[in-house]
Design an enzyme around this catalytic site. Sequence first.
Site, PDB file in Angstrom:
ATOM      1  CG  HIS A 142     -33.236 -48.867  14.947  1.00  0.00           C
ATOM      2  ND1 HIS A 142     -32.645 -48.530  13.451  1.00  0.00           N
ATOM      3  CD2 HIS A 142     -32.613 -49.869  14.940  1.00  0.00           C
ATOM      4  CE1 HIS A 142     -32.378 -49.723  12.771  1.00  0.00           C
ATOM      5  NE2 HIS A 142     -32.587 -50.717  13.559  1.00  0.00           N
TER       6      HIS A 142
ATOM      7  CG  ASP B 132     -32.057 -56.106  19.735  1.00  0.00           C
ATOM      8  OD1 ASP B 132     -32.420 -57.205  19.761  1.00  0.00           O
ATOM      9  OD2 ASP B 132     -30.983 -55.570  19.634  1.00  0.00           O
TER      10      ASP B 132
HETATM   11  N1  CMC Z   1     -29.700 -44.814  24.573  1.00  0.00           N
HETATM   12  C1  CMC Z   1     -29.519 -43.621  25.385  1.00  0.00           C
HETATM   13  N2  CMC Z   1     -29.048 -42.431  24.072  1.00  0.00           N
HETATM   14  C2  CMC Z   1     -28.949 -42.787  22.757  1.00  0.00           C
HETATM   15  C3  CMC Z   1     -29.279 -43.804  22.657  1.00  0.00           C
HETATM   16  C4  CMC Z   1     -29.604 -45.177  23.702  1.00  0.00           C
HETATM   17  N3  CMC Z   1     -29.461 -45.869  23.579  1.00  0.00           N
HETATM   18  N4  CMC Z   1     -28.784 -44.406  21.133  1.00  0.00           N
HETATM   19  C5  CMC Z   1     -28.564 -43.107  21.081  1.00  0.00           C
HETATM   20  N5  CMC Z   1     -28.752 -42.348  21.328  1.00  0.00           N
HETATM   21  C6  CMC Z   1     -28.124 -40.931  21.358  1.00  0.00           C
HETATM   22  C7  CMC Z   1     -26.081 -41.114  21.828  1.00  0.00           C
HETATM   23  O1  CMC Z   1     -25.814 -40.604  22.863  1.00  0.00           O
HETATM   24  C8  CMC Z   1     -26.374 -39.408  20.865  1.00  0.00           C
HETATM   25  O2  CMC Z   1     -26.851 -38.146  21.235  1.00  0.00           O
HETATM   26  P1  CMC Z   1     -26.006 -36.750  20.995  1.00  0.00           P
HETATM   27  O3  CMC Z   1     -26.359 -36.341  19.817  1.00  0.00           O
HETATM   28  O4  CMC Z   1     -26.268 -36.025  22.376  1.00  0.00           O
HETATM   29  O5  CMC Z   1     -24.612 -37.727  21.456  1.00  0.00           O
HETATM   30  C9  CMC Z   1     -27.698 -39.332  19.747  1.00  0.00           C
HETATM   31  O6  CMC Z   1     -28.195 -40.749  20.620  1.00  0.00           O
HETATM   32  C10 CMC Z   1     -26.707 -40.087  18.172  1.00  0.00           C
HETATM   33  O7  CMC Z   1     -26.590 -41.805  19.335  1.00  0.00           O
HETATM   34  P2  CMC Z   1     -25.790 -42.357  18.056  1.00  0.00           P
HETATM   35  O8  CMC Z   1     -24.852 -42.911  18.528  1.00  0.00           O
HETATM   36  O9  CMC Z   1     -25.085 -41.470  16.932  1.00  0.00           O
HETATM   37  O10 CMC Z   1     -26.758 -42.776  17.211  1.00  0.00           O
HETATM   38  P3  CMC Z   1     -26.240 -44.027  16.066  1.00  0.00           P
HETATM   39  O11 CMC Z   1     -27.297 -44.218  14.717  1.00  0.00           O
HETATM   40  O12 CMC Z   1     -24.862 -44.369  15.137  1.00  0.00           O
HETATM   41  O13 CMC Z   1     -25.809 -45.198  17.155  1.00  0.00           O
HETATM   42  C11 CMC Z   1     -27.221 -47.554  17.698  1.00  0.00           C
HETATM   43  C12 CMC Z   1     -27.664 -46.351  16.497  1.00  0.00           C
HETATM   44  C13 CMC Z   1     -27.929 -48.655  17.644  1.00  0.00           C
HETATM   45  C14 CMC Z   1     -25.727 -48.049  18.220  1.00  0.00           C
HETATM   46  C15 CMC Z   1     -27.373 -46.636  19.676  1.00  0.00           C
HETATM   47  O14 CMC Z   1     -29.035 -46.217  19.572  1.00  0.00           O
HETATM   48  C16 CMC Z   1     -27.071 -47.532  20.730  1.00  0.00           C
HETATM   49  O15 CMC Z   1     -26.343 -47.784  21.008  1.00  0.00           O
HETATM   50  N6  CMC Z   1     -28.481 -48.206  21.225  1.00  0.00           N
HETATM   51  C17 CMC Z   1     -28.150 -48.971  22.545  1.00  0.00           C
HETATM   52  C18 CMC Z   1     -27.295 -50.231  22.175  1.00  0.00           C
HETATM   53  C19 CMC Z   1     -28.912 -51.264  20.996  1.00  0.00           C
HETATM   54  O16 CMC Z   1     -29.984 -51.212  21.873  1.00  0.00           O
HETATM   55  N7  CMC Z   1     -28.918 -51.835  20.093  1.00  0.00           N
HETATM   56  C20 CMC Z   1     -29.155 -52.818  19.290  1.00  0.00           C
HETATM   57  C21 CMC Z   1     -29.736 -51.884  17.385  1.00  0.00           C
HETATM   58  S1  CMC Z   1     -31.097 -52.310  16.550  1.00  0.00           S
HETATM   59  C22 CMC Z   1     -31.146 -53.980  16.988  1.00  0.00           C
HETATM   60  C23 CMC Z   1     -29.779 -55.086  15.733  1.00  0.00           C
HETATM   61  O17 CMC Z   1     -29.574 -53.389  15.192  1.00  0.00           O
HETATM   62  O18 CMC Z   1     -29.343 -55.110  16.082  1.00  0.00           O
END
Ligand code: CMC
Length: 378
Positions: free
Chosen positions: A261, A315
């Site tokens: 998140h 989720d």
């Molecule tokens: N699985 C594996 N690694 C992850 C994940 C994940 N689900 N989420 C973040 N990371 C890692 C990412 O690879 C990165 O690693 P590094 O720094 O080594 O490159 C680090 O954590 C930071 O990730 P980010 O993508 O920069 O984080 P963000 O704040 O942009 O993303 C997110 C947040 C929710 C989009 C992401 O965690 C994600 O894509 N999760 C999976 C999809 C999901 O479950 N979405 C629902 C979100 S909650 C409800 C909603 O908002 O609707």
Amino acid sequence: MMVCEYKPGLEGIPAAQSSISHVDGQKGILEYRGIRIEELAEKSSFLETAYLLIWGELPSKEELEAFEYEVRYHRRIKYRIRDMMKCFPESGHPMDALQASAAALGLFYSRRDLHNPAYIRDSVVRLLATIPTMVAAFQLMRKGNDPVRPRDDLDYSANFLYMLNEKEPDALAAKIFDICLILHVEHTMNASTFSARVTASTLTDPYAVVASAVGTLGGPLHGGANEEVIQMLEEIGSVENVRPYVDNLLQRKAKIMGFGHRVYKVKDPRATVLQNLAEQLFAKFGHDKYYDIALEMEQVVAEKLSGKGIYPNVDFYSGLVYGKMGIPTDLFTPIFAIARVAGWLAHWKEQLAENRIFRPTQIYNGRHEIPYIPIDQR
Ligand code: CMC
């Protein structure tokens, strides 16, 4: 003009001042108008929580009864909306059907009287009342059935489940569904809420505001993740497959759905409540093998990614709850929208109170002074 550092995804940049909800991502706390969600989940109802978010205070008994009454008696949709929805392809995603139907409401209620509290209230009531009816109607019509009429003797959540399944729901399932709506109703400046506020800031009508937010919610990085979680658990198939599956995703640098998140760096408090609700459902209606897979997955992901603050988000367990209620997977995100519409409307109202149209800037990184080349010379 002050030049700010560019942050992709506007990470950490305030886009509004708001008193609607608050997240403490380090401590795993979520409050609506200052009240912890765990307390609302235990003691409130979805419509009472919606009232709290939209009007800022818990309603008195009389205020709540009047609000519930209004929502109850506006649940029917116009025949022409139903007929329009009948023409939608049954293979279409229910989120697309919902976005189109929400936008179509604006055709029927085109008056735009944004400074009139009665107009605000009517719009709130109409959207809260009809969005569940439209979700259920599309579900029945895509199966070739006629939509069922809402039942005035059932409360908000029981009526939705009745319209969806054409039978009165079990009381525990209806109660748990109502709590799920409370947990999904609002969550600070997420992508769909931002989208709602940007649209609201142009002073368009609330149907356009909700339609744009529904479109934003549908993506797999936002509300669409709950569908993908179930597909992932099905693909994994057994507890033994969890570790190799997670390893494979991580090697490919793919995201694990239902984890991580932007704000929470601990387990999402909504995931904790949802997990508890899932367990209550399993106790009454039988165990679900996908829950064992999910538990193993939570443990394996914690082993590997807790250093990055990656834990289950809202989720991860919601799909297991809806699945146990017999709700089809592609309705999970529309159900998220049924709840979130109240949060979007709270932000619509707040945006209107001190409106300034959103018009951020950009950092141009293209070329300049390029001569035009006639088409036959390219
Ligand atoms: N699985 C594996 N690694 C992850 C994940 C994940 N689900 N989420 C973040 N990371 C890692 C990412 O690879 C990165 O690693 P590094 O720094 O080594 O490159 C680090 O954590 C930071 O990730 P980010 O993508 O920069 O984080 P963000 O704040 O942009 O993303 C997110 C947040 C929710 C989009 C992401 O965690 C994600 O894509 N999760 C999976 C999809 C999901 O479950 N979405 C629902 C979100 S909650 C409800 C909603 O908002 O609707």
